[in-house]
Design a protein around this motif. Structure first.
Motif, PDB file in Angstrom:
ATOM      1  N   LEU A  43     -18.365  13.115  30.895  1.00 33.87           N
ATOM      2  CA  LEU A  43     -18.889  14.033  31.902  1.00 33.87           C
ATOM      3  C   LEU A  43     -20.181  14.628  31.365  1.00 33.87           C
ATOM      4  N   GLN A  97     -17.593  20.587  35.429  1.00 28.38           N
ATOM      5  CA  GLN A  97     -17.194  20.311  36.810  1.00 28.38           C
ATOM      6  C   GLN A  97     -15.908  21.045  37.157  1.00 28.38           C
ATOM      7  N   ILE A 118     -12.865  20.397  39.540  1.00 29.59           N
ATOM      8  CA  ILE A 118     -12.357  19.214  40.232  1.00 29.59           C
ATOM      9  C   ILE A 118     -10.917  19.454  40.684  1.00 29.59           C
ATOM     10  N   LYS A 140     -18.055  19.636  30.097  1.00 32.37           N
ATOM     11  CA  LYS A 140     -18.764  18.384  29.831  1.00 32.37           C
ATOM     12  C   LYS A 140     -18.296  17.857  28.485  1.00 32.37           C
ATOM     13  N   TYR A 171     -16.814  11.748  38.710  1.00 31.03           N
ATOM     14  CA  TYR A 171     -17.668  12.744  38.052  1.00 31.03           C
ATOM     15  C   TYR A 171     -18.207  12.296  36.705  1.00 31.03           C
TER      16      TYR A 171
END
Length: 127
Positions: free
Chosen positions: A22, A26, A28, A40, A77
């Motif tokens: 990533l 994010q 999600i 990340k 993603y």
């Protein structure tokens, strides 16, 4: 198949690890598990396929698909960076724990990929 991400693929194997990177944090929604914040970094998903290993891997690589497995919600993603298959000697749960320990990883989401066993998770975060 995109051979540059395959470290070791054997169609006769029944276990696999998919490394997903990533590029940014994010939020999600992961099916019935709910919404989670993913930092990340690199995530390793440990799964099994009793048959048709290559088809399973090819499906997991796709971004556009009907969502079935927990990994399907995370896949859009990130970028798949590596895929490795393993024989069934260890079993899926033991392999996930071995990979986690080897990489000093964390288990970010309870129940991710492990709804059919007693493991905390089959998703490993290694930054």
């Amino acid at each position: 198949m995109d051979n540059n991400i395959y470290e070791s693929i054997n169609p006769k194997h029944t276990l696999y690890c998919i490394y997903l990177k990533l590029e940014e944090d994010q939020l999600i929604k992961v099916g019935k598990l709910g919404e989670y914040f993913f930092h990340k970094g690199t995530y390793i998903y440990v799964g099994s396929a009793r048959k048709n290993m290559i088809k399973r891997i090819e499906r997991h690589k796709k971004v556009q698909k009907k969502f079935h497995w927990h990994f399907d919600y995370l896949r859009p993603y990130g970028i798949v960076t590596k895929i490795i298959t393993y024989d069934e000697r260890l079993g899926e749960c033991a392999l996930a724990e071995k990979i986690r320990k080897k990489n000093n990883g964390m288990l970010p989401i309870k129940g991710f990929g492990s709804s059919d066993c007693r493991c905390l998770s089959h998703l490993i975060y290694i930054q």
